[in-house]
Design a protein around this motif. Structure first.
Motif, mmCIF file in Angstrom:
data_model
loop_
_atom_site.group_PDB
_atom_site.id
_atom_site.type_symbol
_atom_site.label_atom_id
_atom_site.label_comp_id
_atom_site.label_asym_id
_atom_site.label_seq_id
_atom_site.Cartn_x
_atom_site.Cartn_y
_atom_site.Cartn_z
ATOM 1 N N ASN A 176 55.733 -21.187 -12.491
ATOM 2 C CA ASN A 176 56.531 -22.409 -11.875
ATOM 3 C C ASN A 176 56.135 -23.565 -12.190
ATOM 4 O O ASN A 176 54.847 -24.056 -12.180
ATOM 5 N N PRO A 202 66.037 -27.749 -8.132
ATOM 6 C CA PRO A 202 65.878 -26.895 -9.407
ATOM 7 C C PRO A 202 66.474 -28.099 -10.487
ATOM 8 O O PRO A 202 67.107 -28.699 -10.222
ATOM 9 N N THR A 234 66.595 -23.927 -19.056
ATOM 10 C CA THR A 234 66.455 -23.626 -17.705
ATOM 11 C C THR A 234 68.317 -23.622 -17.287
ATOM 12 O O THR A 234 68.846 -24.332 -17.855
ATOM 13 N N GLU A 238 56.636 -28.134 -11.700
ATOM 14 C CA GLU A 238 57.132 -29.138 -10.897
ATOM 15 C C GLU A 238 57.269 -30.187 -12.019
ATOM 16 O O GLU A 238 55.787 -30.860 -12.343
ATOM 17 N N ILE A 271 60.648 -21.039 -12.308
ATOM 18 C CA ILE A 271 61.787 -21.825 -12.091
ATOM 19 C C ILE A 271 61.065 -23.166 -12.271
ATOM 20 O O ILE A 271 59.875 -23.709 -12.051
ATOM 21 N N PRO A 298 68.541 -27.829 -13.983
ATOM 22 C CA PRO A 298 68.981 -27.075 -15.076
ATOM 23 C C PRO A 298 68.719 -27.918 -16.497
ATOM 24 O O PRO A 298 68.561 -29.245 -16.309
ATOM 25 N N THR A 350 61.281 -27.243 -11.051
ATOM 26 C CA THR A 350 62.064 -28.271 -9.995
ATOM 27 C C THR A 350 61.454 -29.750 -10.215
ATOM 28 O O THR A 350 60.291 -29.544 -11.029
ATOM 29 N N ASP A 391 70.062 -22.995 -11.786
ATOM 30 C CA ASP A 391 69.394 -22.712 -10.759
ATOM 31 C C ASP A 391 67.630 -23.071 -11.032
ATOM 32 O O ASP A 391 66.733 -22.806 -10.561
ATOM 33 N N GLY A 392 67.615 -23.725 -12.630
ATOM 34 C CA GLY A 392 66.252 -24.164 -12.961
ATOM 35 C C GLY A 392 65.355 -23.060 -13.462
ATOM 36 O O GLY A 392 64.271 -23.291 -13.686
ATOM 37 N N GLU A 393 65.989 -21.688 -13.483
ATOM 38 C CA GLU A 393 65.347 -20.735 -14.121
ATOM 39 C C GLU A 393 65.188 -20.408 -15.379
ATOM 40 O O GLU A 393 66.253 -21.015 -16.023
#
Length: 1002
Positions: free
Chosen positions: A107, A53, A70, A109, A45, A55, A47, A73-75
């Protein structure tokens, strides 16, 4: 010619053969070779620093074409192998690169960069680049600027958003082709219909014919039906406009007028997502003219008779003596004052696994009419994108299918005439309908007029279908060397049926008229094959990209037009089998072939010095055997000087600085097919032929030489960014009609003359992040363009018909006018100057030049985000001159309505109906008196949205959702007195629309 084609074909066959060979090997290749380790699925993910998150983040495996974005949900999920580098990029955030070890969960950031100069990829056609590294002039808009606008054509969404891109929406009726000019007009040919000035449209790598579809029911102010209408706006990911030589030269002869690249959306890997959107609303004509009421109109008419000393009688004053002097009708309200209902629904599904992702999107759009009658426009669109990567990562396949079908029931020829009629019709004219709802013919006959809605019961239905298919195949031969094949197919079909029953006309004339129909069938098919070899190599601080390829394209256009006469029953109209007479007006099929070899070399040193070389050799079947092939190319360079120590150490406020420039040549083959051949047509009597066109084997390409210089700057950690560009384009070797002696039997022959058209200009683009906090963000973008166009040279222009259209040193979009010298104090009538004192008025006396082009234009866009609320508005502005609305009706005193203020204006002649008054009005209407300020400032779009809180969306099983309100053309500020300053004349103004809707994602 044949030898050249043969060489190109052998090159293509060799490359294609190599592709097929390695693809067959790839199918059986083991995924565990030493160079390519076993791939695994990596997910995670993305963020921001606040843990929210993000997108739409682009994730690619470095030095490959594999990539995903993504979801809401940022996934993300992407196949990759240990040792691969994942590159995360998103506009406004600093890029992140992560070298994979054995982990399967990553993940990320991302930190805000507040920059429009980041690493988000830009589609440059045959290759991708970034805003930071591009050497060419490329403008871009994304789906968020397009998908919610209640419009039919995606080109309309670009108005006011791009520097150097001039777009005019021709009227408010849906389906009509907007006019687009990228950095001005280059060709002299057929300026009314834009022939020779259209850009190249490419959708997912497939070029389409950008020429509007001809229509029998489209009036002269429009140029047909746009083939882009059948593209679903919600399926578009981005639109890029290529402008300068560096960006367009790789398209050779097709890039002279710029290139429009439309990229559709792709699917997410692994997670299945369903998104639904619906909105509805209404539209009304955005402006009306302020016309005289009945009492004011009658006063002007009576004053005209008094000035002329003529007694009103029925034949010359039926509006005063026969029609009701107390009656008043707002004809603008009756004829185009209705409300057009708008509905739009979209549904998309995306998903996939570690190797394959897909997206299926469908949409429906319906728009009503502001005109009388039950008319509407409807379209259905479907888009399918599939991306597949083999386990070993060596083979990649992209498949894109776009299908659209629309039905247009607008009878544009009648509707457009209603606008003009509404402006000119006296306000006390009789009712259109009888009390029983039938058309009123009797009262209109008393005034020697025809009911304005004659033809109301005529119907026009145009049905179109458009299929675009593209397959991109990639195979990695070894690290840094790939084969690619781009295969495309298009199929466009349009069927227009115009029915004209007797009841559309006065029953007293039924004996002399016949029920009839016109059926026009248009077909366009094309295929494209482009084998390519791509090489990428990094050595030390240097990086080299090489692209070599070939293009093979064939188009087939057909059109047949048939008219049927003498139908015995209205229900049979259109069925040619039962018509008494059938006439085939047009029946033709045109084949067009285009071949090319192209190459690109891109080099950069330390990611701060960039060089881009492109070359292309084109062959077109539209030219004679002596001039069929031509060479085009360009050089582009850029220097990111902010990377130099002496800059970064001393100018700390400067976060980015780039100089770039380009020079090159593109061509133009936007001409009629077979123009270099002798042509004949049959005589009216059977068995004869008449020559209508002379052969010219040296008939050849127009050439466009482009040069550009630009600087890009970012200040205060890229919170403020700007780019300033200067360009000069010179289009020469113009294809024009060359006059011939009358003894030849022909007036002209189409030939290349050394006429040169020059476009120069300055473009300024500014973007800023004014406020950026956790709860509140405010972003602004601004662009302004100062274009200049002129006919640089045209030898012996005085010997051609163009002498009465153009002037050396002046723009192409001009009017040649008489010099207005005022009101004659003796007659009270207009007076213009007789320059040569010969007692007559002709083009030798038209010494005043009015430039109808834009002095400058642009737009300012602001976006505000506060927690879950967002608001966006775009103002479009244009500085220009045009034709005064006072001269769009008729001579003051005639049986036509007038603008308010006509009686108080000192610049208008006295009301009169004499022959002399009519003559002086005609002269004045072609004089400098008609020039007026037609500048405008328009609130082009305004939207407000509210994102549902997560607590609510979880309750309904949704991952995201919002409600929104969108407005178009809400306000227009202009000194212009006519209907629409954007499209001067008595045409339907653009609609003021308001829509509201909801969007949910599951």
């Amino acid at each position: 010619m044949k030898n050249n084609y043969s060489r190109l074909k052998w090159v293509a066959l060799i490359i294609l053969g190599g592709i097929l060979f390695f693809l067959s090997k790839a199918a059986n290749a083991a995924p565990t070779t030493p160079l390519f380790q076993q791939q695994q699925e990596v997910s995670g993910i993305v963020t921001d620093t606040n843990g929210l998150p993000i997108p739409g983040v682009s994730i690619i495996v470095k030095n490959t074409t594999r990539g995903v974005v993504t979801n809401l949900d940022g996934e993300y999920s992407i196949p990759a192998a240990p040792g691969d580098t994942l590159v995360f990029s998103y506009l406004g955030f600093k890029p992140v690169e992560i070298v994979l070890q054995q982990q399967q969960q990553v993940n990320v950031e991302m930190e805000e960069d507040i920059s429009a100069l980041g690493e988000v990829e830009i589609n440059a056609g045959y290759y991708n680049t970034t805003e930071r590294e591009r050497t060419g002039s490329i403008a871009r808009v994304t789906s968020e600027d397009i998908e919610l606008q209640p419009i039919v054509n995606p080109i309309q969404a670009l108005q006011g958003r791009m520097a150097g891109v001039e777009i005019t929406q021709r009227g408010g009726a849906p389906g009509m082709a907007p006019k687009i000019r990228i950095r001005g007009q280059n060709s002299l040919r057929d300026t009314q219909n834009d022939n020779g000035n259209l850009p190249l449209y490419i959708i997912d790598g497939v070029p389409i014919n950008s020429a509007p579809i001809p229509s029998y029911t489209v009036d002269i102010s429009n140029t047909g039906i746009d083939p882009l209408n059948t593209i679903g706006l919600s399926n578009i990911a981005s639109i890029e406009i290529l402008k300068d030589a560096d960006a367009t030269a790789i398209y050779g002869s097709r890039g002279a007028n710029g290139v429009v690249l439309i990229t559709t959306k792709r699917g997410y890997a692994k997670k299945t997502a369903v998104s639904a959107r619906y909105y509805s609303g209404m539209g009304q004509a955005s402006r009306k003219m302020d016309l005289l009421n009945t009492q004011e109109y009658i006063s002007i008419r009576e004053q005209a008779f008094e000035n002329d000393g003529v007694e009103p009688i029925v034949s010359n004053a039926f509006d005063l003596l026969v029609w009701d002097r107390d009656r008043y009708t707002d004809w603008q309200k009756d004829f185009f004052g209705g409300t057009a209902e708008i509905q739009n629904a979209q549904l998309s599904v995306s998903g996939g696994n570690k190797n394959t992702s897909l997206r299926l999107g469908s949409g429906y759009h319906k728009e009503g009419t502001v005109y009388p009658g039950d008319l509407d426009y409807q379209k259905v669109t479907t888009s399918l994108q599939v991306n597949h990567t083999s386990d070993n990562g060596k083979f990649n396949m992209d498949i894109s299918l776009n299908y659209g079908a629309d039905t247009n029931n607008f009878l544009h020829s009648l509707n457009s005439s209603l606008v003009s009629t509404a402006v000119n019709l006296p306000p006390n004219a009789p009712s259109i309908y009888n009390e029983d709802g039938t058309l009123n013919w009797e009262d209109w006959e008393a005034g020697n007029r025809t009911n304005p809605l004659a033809g109301l019961y005529n119907t026009s239905t145009t049905k179109s279908e458009n299929l675009l298919a593209n397959a991109g195949l990639f195979y990695e031969l070894m690290k840094g060397l790939r084969l690619r094949a781009n295969l495309g197919y298009t199929n466009y079909n349009s069927d227009e049926l115009l029915k004209m029953p007797k009841r559309s006309y006065n029953p007293e004339n039924w004996g002399s008229v016949s029920a009839r129909s016109i059926n026009s069938i248009v077909g366009r098919k094309s295929w494209l094959a482009e084998p390519q070899l791509i090489f990428n190599k990094q050595f030390g601080q240097n990086e080299l990209d090489v692209l070599i390829g070939a293009t093979f394209q064939q188009n087939s256009d057909s059109r047949i037009t048939m008219s049927g006469y003498g139908y015995s029953a209205e229900a049979q109209i259109g069925n040619l089998m039962v018509a008494e007479d059938v006439i085939v007006n047009t029946d033709r099929t045109i084949d067009y072939r285009y071949n090319a070899l192209f190459a690109r070399i891109g080099y950069n040193w330390e990611k701060k010095l960039f060089l881009n070389l492109t070359a292309r050799r084109d062959g077109s079947s539209r030219f004679g055997s002596n001039k069929r092939f031509a060479n085009f190319g360009a050089v582009g360079a850029a220097w990111i000087f902010s990377e130099e120590n002496f800059i970064s150490d001393n100018l700390t406020f400067l976060s980015f600085g780039k100089l770039r420039g380009s020079f090159g040549t593109t061509g133009n083959d936007q001409i009629g097919d077979y123009g270099y051949l002798d042509a004949y047509e049959s005589t009216q009597a059977p068995g004869g032929l008449i020559p209508i066109q002379l052969t010219n084997p040296n008939y050849s390409w127009e050439e466009n030489r482009k040069i550009e210089a630009a600087i890009s700057l970012g200040f205060f950690e890229d919170k403020l960014n700007t780019e300033v560009s200067w360009y000069r384009n010179r289009s020469s070797n113009q294809l024009v009609g060359f006059p011939l002696p009358s003894t030849t039997g022909f007036n002209t022959i189409l030939a290349n003359l050394p006429a040169t058209v020059q476009n120069t200009g300055w473009e300024f683009v500014f973007t800023s992040r004014n406020i950026s906090t956790r709860d509140f963000n405010w972003r602004t973008s601004f662009n302004i363009s100062f274009p200049r166009n002129k006919l640089l040279e045209f030898p012996d222009i005085e010997q051609t018909a163009y002498a009465n259209i153009y002037r050396i040193g002046e723009p192409l979009n001009i009017n040649l006018l008489y010099r207005y010298i005022g009101i004659d104090p003796e007659t009270g009538l207009y007076s213009v100057a007789d320059i040569n004192n010969d007692g007559s008025f002709d083009y030798q006396d038209r010494t005043v030049v009015r430039n109808n082009g834009r002095n400058y234009f642009g737009g300012i866009d602001n976006t505000f985000i506060y927690k879950n609320f967002s608001a966006q508005f775009l103002w479009e502005f244009v500085k220009q001159k045009g034709r005064s609305a006072f001269f769009q009706t008729g001579n003051v005193g005639n049986i036509v309505n007038q603008l308010q203020g006509v009686a108080d204006s000192n610049n208008l002649q006295v009301p009169s109906q004499t022959t002399l008054a009519g003559r002086q009005y005609t002269l004045a209407s072609n004089s400098s008196l008609t020039t007026t300020d037609a500048s405008f400032l328009r609130l082009k779009t305004f939207s407000v949205a509210y994102n549902f809180p997560q607590v609510f969306t979880q309750r309904i099983g949704s991952t995201n959702g919002r409600i929104f309100l969108n407005g178009q053309n809400l306000l227009t500020f202009t000194p212009y007195k006519g209907l629409d300053p954007q499209d001067i004349g008595t045409y339907l103004p653009v609609l003021r629309t308001v829509t509201t809707g909801i969007e949910l994602t599951f």
